[in-house]
Write a protein that holds these residues in place. Structure first.
Motif, PDB file in Angstrom:
ATOM      1  N   MET A   1      -8.279 -59.677 -94.339  1.00  0.00           N
ATOM      2  CA  MET A   1      -9.870 -59.842 -94.593  1.00  0.00           C
ATOM      3  C   MET A   1      -9.982 -61.109 -94.345  1.00  0.00           C
ATOM      4  N   PRO A   2     -11.195 -61.376 -93.383  1.00  0.00           N
ATOM      5  CA  PRO A   2     -11.165 -62.986 -93.116  1.00  0.00           C
ATOM      6  C   PRO A   2     -11.979 -63.483 -94.163  1.00  0.00           C
ATOM      7  N   ARG A  83      -4.909 -60.823 -84.637  1.00  0.00           N
ATOM      8  CA  ARG A  83      -5.728 -60.670 -85.933  1.00  0.00           C
ATOM      9  C   ARG A  83      -5.578 -59.149 -86.505  1.00  0.00           C
ATOM     10  N   ARG A  84      -4.992 -58.431 -85.596  1.00  0.00           N
ATOM     11  CA  ARG A  84      -4.882 -56.815 -86.005  1.00  0.00           C
ATOM     12  C   ARG A  84      -6.406 -56.224 -85.976  1.00  0.00           C
ATOM     13  N   THR A  85      -7.327 -56.728 -85.284  1.00  0.00           N
ATOM     14  CA  THR A  85      -8.608 -56.109 -85.088  1.00  0.00           C
ATOM     15  C   THR A  85      -8.805 -55.375 -83.819  1.00  0.00           C
ATOM     16  N   THR A  87     -12.329 -54.451 -81.644  1.00  0.00           N
ATOM     17  CA  THR A  87     -13.706 -54.815 -81.576  1.00  0.00           C
ATOM     18  C   THR A  87     -14.361 -53.743 -80.585  1.00  0.00           C
ATOM     19  N   ALA A 144      -9.975 -48.212 -90.538  1.00  0.00           N
ATOM     20  CA  ALA A 144      -9.839 -49.721 -91.022  1.00  0.00           C
ATOM     21  C   ALA A 144      -9.976 -49.916 -92.280  1.00  0.00           C
ATOM     22  N   SER A 163     -20.858 -56.542 -93.679  1.00  0.00           N
ATOM     23  CA  SER A 163     -19.324 -56.045 -93.567  1.00  0.00           C
ATOM     24  C   SER A 163     -19.052 -55.399 -94.898  1.00  0.00           C
ATOM     25  N   SER A 165     -15.646 -53.142 -97.199  1.00  0.00           N
ATOM     26  CA  SER A 165     -14.394 -52.654 -97.111  1.00  0.00           C
ATOM     27  C   SER A 165     -14.710 -50.972 -97.400  1.00  0.00           C
ATOM     28  N   HIS A 187     -10.936 -54.036 -88.863  1.00  0.00           N
ATOM     29  CA  HIS A 187      -9.706 -54.647 -89.318  1.00  0.00           C
ATOM     30  C   HIS A 187      -8.721 -53.477 -89.732  1.00  0.00           C
TER      31      HIS A 187
END
Ligand code: ADP
Length: 644
Positions: A1-2, A83-85, A87, A144, A163, A165, A187
């Motif tokens: 998580m950023p 970053r394991r993202t 996009t 994600a 954003s 979760s 993510h």
């Protein structure tokens, strides 16, 4: 998580929101039921990006400044191994703060709600795996555990970040973005890092999104320079512009799902290119299921319209008659102006030509299914047949094309039969195709009005759909054979009609006596040739509406005029011969009246109509029962007595 996702701050206007309750359950259901179909998320997000580009290009027709010079409209996929993202970005129409909040926080689409209900039902019945379907943006949470959406609406300088979760709440705060459009940053869950690999991404795009007209580009691995470089991974030719030979069934099906958000594949499709004075290409699809609003008067319908590849509008209803409102598809015209509006479509000659051609294509397709895939055609007919029948009334020109497509229950058997089949089975000397319209086919199968036809071996077409009553009026004939309404007074049974047996003068006095008693109820009493087992029935005068329709109308408009029916009596039936004898014998006047009332009441009940004065007829029936019981106990005292 950023880190920044956790820091609420005044300057960024960060605000936390709760998801609408349904979103929560949708999210839970999506994750539970699609666990082995996680790949769909990519198709859904690319599909949204493609729609956003379509909408921007359309708006730019009137506001060219929305697309800054030098912009290439595209969808970009950017895996970031560090970053394991993953996009998915587009430079399309974008979303304002309010749009982020409402589009990604509620279930705006009624279709999604319906889907949710079905999914819940499927889960209750233990069916967990239900295949591919359009669940939209929320499918991001399949892979994600945290999702950020950074968006800047075209024409605005502000950007916002959404954003979440995916559990209960989401957050919106100020952000920045270089150009208009949307980036969805996934993510990835630790066990789904495979979606960071080029080969995996390319495979999914080829399989599911290749037909999209926009470039889909994959970011190349970072090298020394920081300037990102991309490689195009889809062929990007609109599906309908390709040659049908190059397109696979899977591609058509994926395109259908993109177009409709249906989660089932279509029942059938047809891809066509029309050249000549008007040029256009298109694909029409027949869905498997009816939308929930198929019979709602304000249900939207129509095709997606493109002009020279540019998306112009969804649900262009001028391109499709209303009686084909179940059809989905796309049309791409070479001749319409790019700035075409709904008003312009309405009185354009080009639109009319397109509509005619599309109608022909759809009817050809249905004919093909009917001939080659009878099982599928039955499914189609049960789902959409009632809509197609509206075409008989609204588009009489199409009747010759529609006739081979119509299916009905008939007295021939339990199946659904075509009218051409019924015609082919006509008996020697039969001059008409007989049909009966009523409240339900089950009801019609037992109706006295058709028993004489059935006894003579004539097949009767049974019409129990609400639309049948008026649709059949336009039909009139099938390849030269006139249709005849079996419920009408003027029914022509041809030469097979036997002459009534009863002697003329006797029958006249009987008819007059009945008529006198029922003068307020029936306009005439006739000797019937159509009855086999029943003593009497009511038939409609030629100009009157079918009785069940009249009943519906009278329920809402009590002043609606009531057509007086004609009472037909069966001269060979023991009730009628007996009644005739009693009249000749000058039997008790009151008793005869009650018998006539009962005869009339049973004819009404047989067609499902309630008498205006039910109590009066119930009394007549009670009297009859009393008479019968009194006589039976007098004749057989030992049987009737409870204590012998
Ligand atoms: P659907 O696409 O079926 O409407 P979604 O849940 O996928 O449902 O998306 C909800 C809405 O969010 C869309 O209708 C659209 O208005 C908006 N949206 C989603 N993705 C984007 C995007 N990339 N660009 C602009 N708007 C988007």
């Amino acid at each position: 998580m950023p880190e920044n996702a956790n820091t609420a701050s005044q300057e960024t206007n960060a605000q936390e929101y709760r998801f609408e309750a349904e979103v929560d359950s949708l999210l839970r259901l999506v994750i539970d039921s699609l666990y082995s179909n996680k790949d769909v998320f990519l198709r859904e997000l690319i599909s949204n990006a493609s729609d956003a580009l379509d909408r921007l290009r359309f708006q730019a027709i009137t506001q060219p400044e929305l697309i800054p010079e030098g912009t290439t409209l595209a969808i970009r996929i950017e895996p970031d191994l560090d970053r394991r993202t993953l996009t998915i970005a587009d430079n399309g129409i974008g979303m304002s703060r309010e749009e982020l909040q409402s589009h990604l926080g509620t279930i705006a689409k009624s279709g999604t709600r319906e889907f949710l209900a079905r999914l819940e039902a499927a889960q209750k019945s233990g069916l967990h795996q239900i295949g591919h379907f359009g669940v939209g943006f929320y499918s991001a949470f399949l892979v994600a555990d945290f999702v950020e959406v950074i968006s800047r609406a075209a024409g605005s300088r502000e950007a916002w970040k959404w954003s979440s979760s995916g559990r209960g709440t989401f957050r919106i705060e100020a952000a920045s973005r270089a150009e208009q459009g949307t980036s969805v940053i996934l993510h990835l869950k630790p066990d789904h890092l495979e979606y960071l690999y080029d080969t995996q991404i390319e495979r999914l795009v080829r399989e599911w999104s290749d037909y999209l007209p926009w470039p889909i580009e994959l970011r190349l691995p970072r090298e020394k320079s920081d300037i990102p470089r991309y490689r195009r991974i889809n062929s990007g030719q609109a599906l309908w512009q390709r040659s049908p030979r190059e397109v696979t069934r899977e591609q058509y099906e994926e395109f259908y799902k993109h177009l409709t958000r249906d989660w089932d594949p279509p029942l059938a499709y047809k891809h066509f290119k029309i050249e000549g004075t008007t040029e256009f290409a298109g694909i029409v699809f027949i869905p498997r299921r009816a939308p929930f609003d198929l019979f709602s008067p304000d249900a939207k319908h129509g095709l997606r319209l493109h002009v020279k590849r540019v998306f112009v509008m969804d649900e262009a209803d001028e391109l499709l008659p209303r009686w084909l409102r179940f059809v989905r598809g796309v049309v791409d015209s070479e001749d319409l102006p790019l700035n075409v509006s709904r008003e312009l479509l309405q009185d354009s000659r080009i639109t009319r030509t397109i509509r005619q051609q599309v109608t022909k294509q759809v009817l050809d397709l249905l004919g093909e299914i009917a001939r080659e895939r009878p099982e599928d055609y039955r499914l189609f007919w049960r789902t959409f047949g009632a809509v197609l029948k509206e075409g008989l009334h609204y588009d009489p020109d199409q009747i010759p094309r529609l006739i081979p497509l119509l299916r009905y229950e008939t007295t021939h058997g339990d199946g659904l039969y075509g009218l051409l089949e019924v015609k082919a089975r006509m008996k020697e000397g039969q001059k008409h195709i007989y049909y009966a319209v009523g409240e339900s086919t089950a009801h019609l199968r037992k109706t006295p009005q058709i028993e004489g036809l059935v006894a003579r071996g004539f097949e009767v077409v049974l019409m129990g759909d609400p639309v049948d009553g008026w649709a059949v009026r336009s039909l009139k004939e099938v390849e030269g054979v006139p249709l005849a309404d079996a419920m009408r007074a003027d029914l022509d049974l041809g030469e097979s009609a036997s002459k009534p047996q009863a002697d003329e003068s006797q029958s006249r006095s009987l008819r007059e006596r009945i008529r006198k008693r029922l003068q307020d109820e029936v306009q005439e009493v006739r000797i019937s040739t159509r009855l086999a087992h029943s003593p009497a029935c009511l038939v409609r005068p030629t100009e009157a509406l079918p009785h069940h329709i009249e009943r519906i109308l009278r329920a809402t408009q009590p002043d609606f005029p009531k057509a007086k029916p004609i009472l037909e009596i069966n001269p060979d039936h023991p009730i009628i011969t007996g009644l005739s004898r009693l009249i000749d014998m000058n039997a008790n006047e009151e008793a005869i009246n009650l018998l006539i009332d009962s005869l009339y009441a049973q004819a009404l009940w047989a067609e499902g109509t309630m008498p205006d004065e039910p109590a009066k007829y119930a009394k007549a029936l009670a009297w009859l029962l009393e008479q019968h019981i009194a006589r039976a106990s007098a004749e057989e005292p030992q049987k009737a007595s409870p204590d012998p």
